[in-house]
Motif scaffolding. Structure first.
Motif, PDB file in Angstrom:
ATOM      1  N   LEU A  15     -15.562  64.852 -85.904  1.00 24.95           N
ATOM      2  CA  LEU A  15     -14.429  65.723 -85.584  1.00 24.95           C
ATOM      3  C   LEU A  15     -13.194  65.445 -86.443  1.00 24.95           C
ATOM      4  CD1 LEU A  15     -14.651  65.737 -81.677  1.00 24.95           C
ATOM      5  CD2 LEU A  15     -15.496  67.461 -83.286  1.00 24.95           C
ATOM      6  N   LEU A  16     -13.337  64.566 -87.440  1.00 26.21           N
ATOM      7  CA  LEU A  16     -12.193  64.278 -88.303  1.00 26.21           C
ATOM      8  C   LEU A  16     -11.679  65.568 -88.933  1.00 26.21           C
ATOM      9  CD1 LEU A  16     -13.238  60.969 -90.078  1.00 26.21           C
ATOM     10  CD2 LEU A  16     -11.521  61.286 -88.290  1.00 26.21           C
ATOM     11  N   GLY A  17     -10.375  65.677 -89.017  1.00 30.55           N
ATOM     12  CA  GLY A  17      -9.744  66.889 -89.505  1.00 30.55           C
ATOM     13  C   GLY A  17      -9.324  67.810 -88.373  1.00 30.55           C
ATOM     14  N   LYS A  18      -9.963  67.668 -87.220  1.00 29.51           N
ATOM     15  CA  LYS A  18      -9.641  68.455 -86.033  1.00 29.51           C
ATOM     16  C   LYS A  18      -9.116  67.559 -84.916  1.00 29.51           C
ATOM     17  CE  LYS A  18     -13.595  71.417 -86.969  1.00 29.51           C
ATOM     18  NZ  LYS A  18     -14.938  71.758 -86.527  1.00 29.51           N
ATOM     19  N   ARG A  19      -9.637  66.353 -84.838  1.00 24.23           N
ATOM     20  CA  ARG A  19      -9.361  65.437 -83.736  1.00 24.23           C
ATOM     21  C   ARG A  19      -8.080  64.646 -83.991  1.00 24.23           C
ATOM     22  NH1 ARG A  19     -12.373  59.683 -83.031  1.00 24.23           N
ATOM     23  NH2 ARG A  19     -11.366  59.103 -81.086  1.00 24.23           N
ATOM     24  N   GLU A  20      -7.141  64.727 -83.094  1.00 24.72           N
ATOM     25  CA  GLU A  20      -5.932  63.910 -83.126  1.00 24.72           C
ATOM     26  C   GLU A  20      -5.419  63.658 -84.552  1.00 24.72           C
ATOM     27  OE1 GLU A  20      -6.316  60.749 -79.702  1.00 24.72           O
ATOM     28  OE2 GLU A  20      -8.285  61.049 -80.644  1.00 24.72           O
ATOM     29  N   PRO A  21      -4.995  64.704 -85.241  1.00 28.27           N
ATOM     30  CA  PRO A  21      -4.575  64.546 -86.636  1.00 28.27           C
ATOM     31  C   PRO A  21      -3.420  63.558 -86.821  1.00 28.27           C
ATOM     32  CG  PRO A  21      -4.054  66.749 -85.822  1.00 28.27           C
ATOM     33  CD  PRO A  21      -4.875  66.081 -84.775  1.00 28.27           C
TER      34      PRO A  21
END
Length: 139
Positions: free
Chosen positions: A14-20
């Motif tokens: 989810l990197l890029g979407k998760r807790e930026p």
């Protein structure tokens, strides 16, 4: 040619979407493409799973034939004796990586079952933590 693999644990897909604000806005796929171009003289593979057993299976599969493993076990770092035991059992050196500074977060994140068996630990440098780990295998 050196052969490295990056193994990512739960929620790192989810990197890029998760807790930026913690993890940034770049997806891991975008980051990996750039790293492969920058380090085109080494083989860099990637595996991600949200399932603890799949991470253990992959570590066992590559743990005797690769030159290095970059492991971000994510939350399993702090809970999985099994992943820690697997890192202890394999021959390929492992660098534990975390995008955030785990020591600046909740107390439970200060414990790692991987760290005692790792070649080293890199925390808190964002996605650059992976690049620092790659560089550790090139020296």
């Amino acid at each position: 040619m050196k052969k490295l693999i990056i193994i990512n644990g739960p929620n790192l897909n989810l990197l890029g979407k998760r807790e930026p604000e913690i993890y940034g806005s770049l997806s891991f796929t975008e980051f990996l493409e750039a790293i492969k171009v920058k380090y085109d003289d080494i083989s860099i593979e990637h595996f991600q799973s949200n399932v603890e057993g799949e991470l253990i299976n992959k570590l066992q599969e590559v743990g005797f034939e690769y030159d290095g493993i970059i492991l971000n076990a994510a939350a399993y770092t702090h809970t999985s004796v099994g992943i820690g035991d697997t890192v202890a059992a394999i021959q390929t050196p492992v660098v534990e990586v975390h995008i955030s500074n785990t020591f600046d977060r909740e107390d439970f994140r200060h414990q790692s079952y991987v760290a005692p068996h790792a070649k080293g630990i890199i925390v808190g440098f964002g996605l650059q933590s992976y690049e620092l780990a790659i560089q550790s295998f090139l020296k």
